[in-house]
Motif scaffolding. Structure first.
Motif, PDB file in Angstrom:
ATOM      1  N   ARG A  66       0.881  -1.193   0.000  1.00  0.00           N
ATOM      2  CA  ARG A  66       0.000   0.000   0.000  1.00  0.00           C
ATOM      3  C   ARG A  66       0.909   1.231   0.000  1.00  0.00           C
ATOM      4  O   ARG A  66       2.096   1.146   0.364  1.00  0.00           O
ATOM      5  N   LEU A  67       0.336   2.354  -0.400  1.00  0.00           N
ATOM      6  CA  LEU A  67       1.117   3.591  -0.483  1.00  0.00           C
ATOM      7  C   LEU A  67       0.236   4.741  -0.026  1.00  0.00           C
ATOM      8  O   LEU A  67      -0.939   4.829  -0.408  1.00  0.00           O
ATOM      9  N   SER A  68       0.790   5.623   0.804  1.00  0.00           N
ATOM     10  CA  SER A  68       0.049   6.830   1.171  1.00  0.00           C
ATOM     11  C   SER A  68       0.860   8.066   0.793  1.00  0.00           C
ATOM     12  O   SER A  68       2.090   8.080   0.906  1.00  0.00           O
ATOM     13  N   TYR A  69       0.132   9.073   0.328  1.00  0.00           N
ATOM     14  CA  TYR A  69       0.731  10.303  -0.195  1.00  0.00           C
ATOM     15  C   TYR A  69      -0.048  11.485   0.371  1.00  0.00           C
ATOM     16  O   TYR A  69      -1.277  11.467   0.428  1.00  0.00           O
ATOM     17  N   ALA A  70       0.679  12.503   0.822  1.00  0.00           N
ATOM     18  CA  ALA A  70       0.015  13.731   1.283  1.00  0.00           C
ATOM     19  C   ALA A  70       0.873  14.922   0.875  1.00  0.00           C
ATOM     20  O   ALA A  70       2.102  14.836   0.861  1.00  0.00           O
ATOM     21  N   ALA A  71       0.222  16.023   0.544  1.00  0.00           N
ATOM     22  CA  ALA A  71       0.947  17.226   0.114  1.00  0.00           C
ATOM     23  C   ALA A  71       0.357  18.449   0.809  1.00  0.00           C
ATOM     24  O   ALA A  71      -0.834  18.498   1.107  1.00  0.00           O
ATOM     25  N   GLY A  72       1.219  19.420   1.073  1.00  0.00           N
ATOM     26  CA  GLY A  72       0.777  20.673   1.684  1.00  0.00           C
ATOM     27  C   GLY A  72       1.492  21.850   1.039  1.00  0.00           C
ATOM     28  O   GLY A  72       2.512  21.672   0.358  1.00  0.00           O
ATOM     29  N   GLU A  73       0.967  23.026   1.274  1.00  0.00           N
ATOM     30  CA  GLU A  73       1.532  24.238   0.672  1.00  0.00           C
ATOM     31  C   GLU A  73       2.695  24.772   1.510  1.00  0.00           C
ATOM     32  O   GLU A  73       2.674  24.696   2.734  1.00  0.00           O
TER      33      GLU A  73
END
Length: 369
Positions: free
Chosen positions: A179-186
């Motif tokens: 499984r893979l989790s990805y998160a992005a923020g400014e």
């Protein structure tokens, strides 16, 4: 020789901040110790496991003690301070390879090791990149992905988290191959592209220490180290060498089958069915038919659990299996009322996104059941 006289809490809190990375059993005895260094109006505490180093400084009165440095068991000193009364005036005395801790009528004599033998991580060269982000934001990003990191995988680069700085974004990615989790923020400032892999232990410690506050974390990327500064703490971690998988190829972009589900209701259904799941394979079947999602688990004793959730779904029927632990992980670690589950076919991964958060994606591979 008096090293310092200080209120218990003023010493306990900084010690707790650095002592979390200290290994209880280590081949090098000094790595179980914390370095205590007194220089005029400053007391510095440092702990390391050779991969990560935590340090913090306390401002002290020059009259409260003399300059000296030593190392002492982090665990024992922590336990002693915790056991003392809250407002206790605490005195640390250094003498003959011993540290005496005094408070009221209590006395503790601890063995010390020389400060010169303590291995500190030295940062080489200027930082290649510097950014600042709120503690709350960085903590939120780490909590969204950290559960997907591998543990003791032979592919050592999976035993950590990919941190990417690119243009005005900070991205974090974790995968264990299933499984893979990805998160992005400014980010408030523009960046050239930089990528580093942070070790698992550093990520967990960072997430534990960061607060729900708008106060900033300064992040510095060096050649083979990353430095984090926040709340009077400085954390330096070595990075993992290796090539992280191309996450952009793993995240599907063209799925047509979508189901919007209540996160709490789905979590509770999965928790109930997991009771009768196979302990070794942890498989769960999802059967999507017109306006219904049926979830079922079976085990070696031919026992079966079934749940049914009413949904809004008009796509083709689908029967697909997943590891139930991976589904529980994501539902337990994201916030929000709804989750969007998108599918390809019975042999394709599932993509979980959050309607209220653009920057999050979670991919879980299917399994044969």
């Amino acid at each position: 020789m008096k090293l310092i006289q200080i209120k218990r809490d003023l010493l306990l809190k900084p010690l707790q901040a650095v002592a979390g990375i200290v290994e209880k059993r280590h081949t090098l005895p000094i790595l179980s110790n914390v370095l205590i260094e007194r220089r005029q109006e400053q007391l510095t505490l440092v702990a390391t496991d050779l991969e990560i180093q935590m340090s913090t400084k306390i401002s002290v009165d020059t009259k409260s003690g003399e300059d000296a440095s030593l190392t002492v068991s982090a665990r024992k000193l922590l336990d002693i301070l915790r056991a003392l009364p809250e407002e206790a005036e605490t005195i640390l005395d250094a003498q003959n390879n011993r540290l005496q801790v005094r408070a009221g009528k209590s006395r503790f004599n601890l063995q010390t090791l020389p400060a010169n033998d303590f291995p500190t991580l030295v940062t080489s060269g200027a930082a290649q990149a510097k950014v600042a982000i709120s503690q709350r934001k960085l903590r939120e990003l780490l909590l969204l992905v950290q559960y997907s990191m591998a543990q003791q995988d032979i592919r050592y680069y999976l035993n950590g988290l990919l941190l990417v700085l690119e243009e005005e974004q900070i991205k974090v990615v974790a995968t264990d191959g299933h499984r893979l989790s990805y998160a992005a923020g400014e980010l408030p400032q523009q960046q050239g592209k930089r990528e580093v892999i942070l070790p698992r232990k550093a990520v967990l410690e960072l997430a534990r220490q960061l607060g729900e506050t708008e106060d900033t974390v300064e992040i510095e990327l060096h050649a083979n180290q990353v430095k984090f500064r926040f709340a009077g703490i400085e954390m330096v971690t070595k990075t993992i060498d290796g090539k992280f998988p191309d996450y952009t190829r793993v995240i599907p972009t063209n799925y047509q089958k979508h189901v919007l589900l209540d996160r709490t209701a789905l979590l509770h259904s999965l928790q109930r069915t997991a009771i009768l799941s196979n302990e070794k394979f942890r498989g769960v079947r999802w059967m999507l038919t017109g306006n219904s999602l049926r979830i079922s688990c079976t085990n070696n004793e031919q026992e079966e659990a079934q749940e049914e959730i009413e949904i809004s779904y008009s796509g083709e029927p689908l029967d697909v299996g997943f590891n139930i632990t991976y589904l529980l992980d994501v539902l337990n670690n994201v916030q929000g009322e709804k989750v969007d589950c998108a599918f390809g076919d019975a042999n394709s991964s599932m993509l979980v996104t959050l309607p209220n958060k653009n920057g999050f994606q979670y991919v879980v591979m299917p399994m044969r059941i």
